[in-house]
Design a protein around this motif. Structure first.
Motif, PDB file in Angstrom:
ATOM      1  N   ASP A 193       0.845  -1.193   0.000  1.00 43.99           N
ATOM      2  CA  ASP A 193       0.000   0.000   0.000  1.00 43.99           C
ATOM      3  C   ASP A 193       0.885   1.250   0.000  1.00 43.99           C
ATOM      4  OD1 ASP A 193      -1.746   2.085   0.520  1.00 43.99           O
ATOM      5  OD2 ASP A 193      -2.981   0.899   1.893  1.00 43.99           O
ATOM      6  N   PHE A 222      -2.114   2.061 -11.584  1.00 50.68           N
ATOM      7  CA  PHE A 222      -2.973   1.841 -10.419  1.00 50.68           C
ATOM      8  C   PHE A 222      -4.465   1.892 -10.767  1.00 50.68           C
ATOM      9  CE2 PHE A 222       1.008   3.080  -8.411  1.00 50.68           C
ATOM     10  CZ  PHE A 222       1.091   2.170  -7.365  1.00 50.68           C
ATOM     11  N   GLU A 226      -5.696  -3.458 -12.120  1.00 51.37           N
ATOM     12  CA  GLU A 226      -6.334  -4.244 -11.054  1.00 51.37           C
ATOM     13  C   GLU A 226      -5.299  -4.755 -10.056  1.00 51.37           C
ATOM     14  OE1 GLU A 226      -8.733  -7.289 -12.823  1.00 51.37           O
ATOM     15  OE2 GLU A 226      -9.994  -5.867 -13.918  1.00 51.37           O
ATOM     16  N   ASN A 368      -4.500   7.654  -5.388  1.00 52.86           N
ATOM     17  CA  ASN A 368      -5.802   7.507  -4.729  1.00 52.86           C
ATOM     18  C   ASN A 368      -6.958   7.678  -5.723  1.00 52.86           C
ATOM     19  OD1 ASN A 368      -4.612   7.078  -2.244  1.00 52.86           O
ATOM     20  ND2 ASN A 368      -4.698   9.240  -1.652  1.00 52.86           N
ATOM     21  N   LEU A 371      -7.174   4.554  -7.942  1.00 49.29           N
ATOM     22  CA  LEU A 371      -7.707   3.375  -7.250  1.00 49.29           C
ATOM     23  C   LEU A 371      -9.218   3.451  -7.065  1.00 49.29           C
ATOM     24  CD1 LEU A 371      -4.937   2.850  -4.550  1.00 49.29           C
ATOM     25  CD2 LEU A 371      -5.395   1.384  -6.529  1.00 49.29           C
TER      26      LEU A 371
END
Length: 373
Positions: A193, A222, A226, A368, A371
């Motif tokens: 992460d 990202f 996947e 972010n 995702l």
């Protein structure tokens, strides 16, 4: 017998010239005088206090103590953030206990440098072999602060921070980071992460700031591949070893190396395999000297020894580990196992310890947003 006036003048001239030569032969270069004075003052101070991150510093310090047995090296070790917090707390209490900080460049750059509590480095360098920039990588001294004055970098580490399952991946298929985006790897990539503090920022810095990668590459990586994220480094390596995933980004190097030693089908990508080049960091090899340090002469002695050819040879020997590490001194040959990783003239590479690559808030925003798709 009396000499003529001209003969007497010639004789006086010769005697004067001879005396000048004798005097010149007895005088020493200024640096030798300064070095002798520093050594004598360091013996009276009797110690150096260093705060440093974890690593085989004890072996390095033992070498220094053998060279200068009259000077004790007092060491406090810990995580970089904890050590910096301790230094700042001591300073608030007007306690000036530490002489220098050793570790990566990030924490001193974030706290000590803006706090204006670091000494300029150049005035501390005495030995000609240390001051001579032609002895260093790319003929220059290296620094991790914007002014190039306070955080001295003496170590280079080059790696790709990516691993793969050898039964599922042929590394010859990868000549560019863009090859990670091939359809065959969709759903086959796992990664640490990026929000975790343990994520190797070198990979993120390189991808975000590289002109041929940048936000476009990161959005696709990202947002479209996947990728399965994990907060457990060991789990990532286990998944990779059993073939659940073919490729792992930011897999802990020590876990990958341990699995390789056990004969598991694991390997790390070679950084030179990618045409975009390599990135170089300093994982523990930087020096920062604190203002109002209690042992200024012993500190100066230690710094000059550590940055000498002898000191850097010993540092490199002790710090050879799973990372390809080398001294930035050009007259300290890298270990044969590491030599292929050291950037050559003309190579594309980014020194990610430089402050211009430090800011990653926008990179995290890109990840972010990708995702969330």
């Amino acid at each position: 017998m009396r000499l003529s006036r001209s003969a007497a003048m010639s004789c006086a001239f010769l005697i004067g010239a001879w005396l000048s030569c004798v005097h010149a032969g007895e005088s020493k270069p200024a640096w030798e005088t300064e070095w002798k004075q520093t050594l004598e003052a360091a013996k009276k101070e009797g110690q150096v206090t260093t705060y440093h991150t974890r690593g085989p510093f004890e072996e390095l310090f033992a070498d220094f103590n053998k060279r200068y047995p009259g000077i004790k090296l007092v060491a406090v070790t810990g995580r970089g953030g904890d050590l910096i917090s301790r230094i700042m707390a001591e300073r608030r209490a007007e306690k000036y206990l530490v002489d220098l900080y050793m570790g990566s460049t990030g924490t001193p750059l974030d706290v000590l440098y803006p706090g204006k509590i670091l000494e300029p480095f150049q005035p501390l360098l005495i030995l000609p072999e240390v001051r001579d920039q032609s002895n260093w990588f790319r003929k220059q001294h290296h620094y991790g602060d914007p002014e190039g004055k306070y955080i001295f970098v003496f170590e280079g580490v080059v790696r790709s921070d990516m691993a793969y399952n050898t039964t599922l991946v042929d590394p010859k298929e990868f000549g560019s980071y863009w090859d990670l985006l091939k359809p065959k790897w969709k759903g086959k990539i796992t990664a640490m992460d990026p929000k975790l503090a343990g994520f190797p920022t070198g990979l993120l810095q390189f991808a975000y700031y590289h002109p041929d990668l940048g936000t476009k590459f990161m959005r696709q990586l990202f947002g479209e591949m996947e990728i399965t994220l994990s907060r457990d480094g060991r789990q990532i390596v286990d998944w990779l070893a059993v073939g659940k995933f073919a490729i792992a980004l930011a897999a802990p190097a020590n876990e990958v190396y341990s699995g390789m030693k056990q004969g598991l089908p694991l390997a790390r990508f070679e950084p030179r395999a990618f045409k975009e080049g390599v990135y170089m960091r300093a994982t523990q090899g930087s020096l920062s000297v604190l203002t109002r340090n209690p042992h200024p002469n012993a500190t100066k002695l230690f710094i000059n020894w550590l940055l000498s050819r002898d000191g850097q040879t010993r540092y490199q020997k002790h710090y050879l580990r799973i990372d390809p590490m080398f001294s930035l001194r050009e007259d300290v040959p890298p270990d044969p196992t590491v030599e292929p990783y050291k950037p050559k003239p003309g190579d594309k590479f980014i020194s990610v310890y430089r402050p211009e690559y430090r800011e990653l808030d926008e990179a995290h925003k890109v990840i972010n947003e990708a995702l969330k798709r």
